[in-house]
Design a protein around this motif. Structure first.
Motif, PDB file in Angstrom:
ATOM      1  N   MET A   1      81.756   1.653 114.895  1.00 31.10           N
ATOM      2  CA  MET A   1      80.595   2.504 115.108  1.00 31.10           C
ATOM      3  C   MET A   1      79.826   2.655 113.792  1.00 31.10           C
ATOM      4  O   MET A   1      80.432   2.861 112.749  1.00 31.10           O
ATOM      5  N   GLU A   2      78.529   2.535 113.860  1.00 34.51           N
ATOM      6  CA  GLU A   2      77.707   2.657 112.654  1.00 34.51           C
ATOM      7  C   GLU A   2      77.579   4.105 112.212  1.00 34.51           C
ATOM      8  O   GLU A   2      77.674   5.022 113.020  1.00 34.51           O
ATOM      9  N   ASP A   3      77.329   4.286 110.922  1.00 34.43           N
ATOM     10  CA  ASP A   3      77.032   5.618 110.402  1.00 34.43           C
ATOM     11  C   ASP A   3      75.615   6.017 110.804  1.00 34.43           C
ATOM     12  O   ASP A   3      74.731   5.163 110.921  1.00 34.43           O
ATOM     13  N   LEU A   4      75.401   7.306 110.976  1.00 34.71           N
ATOM     14  CA  LEU A   4      74.057   7.851 111.134  1.00 34.71           C
ATOM     15  C   LEU A   4      73.458   7.913 109.730  1.00 34.71           C
ATOM     16  O   LEU A   4      73.990   8.597 108.857  1.00 34.71           O
ATOM     17  N   ASP A   5      72.397   7.156 109.486  1.00 31.17           N
ATOM     18  CA  ASP A   5      71.814   7.023 108.149  1.00 31.17           C
ATOM     19  C   ASP A   5      70.617   7.964 108.021  1.00 31.17           C
ATOM     20  O   ASP A   5      69.625   7.799 108.738  1.00 31.17           O
ATOM     21  N   VAL A   6      70.717   8.956 107.139  1.00 27.95           N
ATOM     22  CA  VAL A   6      69.675   9.970 107.014  1.00 27.95           C
ATOM     23  C   VAL A   6      69.340  10.244 105.548  1.00 27.95           C
ATOM     24  O   VAL A   6      70.084   9.856 104.643  1.00 27.95           O
ATOM     25  N   VAL A   7      68.223  10.923 105.352  1.00 28.03           N
ATOM     26  CA  VAL A   7      67.826  11.422 104.034  1.00 28.03           C
ATOM     27  C   VAL A   7      67.827  12.949 104.089  1.00 28.03           C
ATOM     28  O   VAL A   7      67.596  13.531 105.149  1.00 28.03           O
TER      29      VAL A   7
END
Length: 132
Positions: A1-7
């Motif tokens: 599962m991919e990471d949720l990529d945020v700023v």
């Protein structure tokens, strides 16, 4: 599962870190969010902060504090969050807007109120000597 990529925006005042509560959420998060297609970190974060807090970030003071990875909270499609954390000065009068119901400044004793990624960001701010 991919990471949720945020700023995320780390804003500290009087040794306490700004956190927000989004509508329907039980824990506090940092202002910020996901990039839209074609957005760089600056564009995404300045848009998110404008939408959530009605503030304009200052481009000249924008700098990365670090990237943290933590368990995702309330994100069933993701197991972890990868959060690039930035600081920047701002202009305007802060107000909860969009999906944000409230904002609050938290200290290390308020850690239990924060989602896991926000706890990691609190630690990051502490490592940079921003908290009291």
């Amino acid at each position: 599962m991919e990471d949720l990529d945020v700023v995320a925006w780390i804003q500290v005042s009087d040794g306490r870190m700004l956190a927000v509560r989004s509508r329907g959420r039980d824990l506090l998060y940092l202002p910020g969010g996901k990039r839209e297609p074609g957005e760089d970190d600056w564009s995404a974060l300045s848009r998110e902060v404008r939408e959530e807090l009605d503030l304009e970030l200052d481009r000249t003071s924008f700098r990365e504090l670090g990237v943290i990875r933590a368990p995702a909270h309330d994100q069933p499609d993701f197991t972890h969050v990868r959060m690039a954390c930035f600081t920047a000065a701002y202009q305007g009068a802060m107000a909860a807007a969009g999906e944000v119901d409230e904002y609050v400044y938290v200290g290390t004793s308020d850690r239990h109120l924060l989602a896991p990624a926000a706890q990691a960001a609190l630690d990051l701010a502490g490592e940079h000597g921003l908290l009291t």
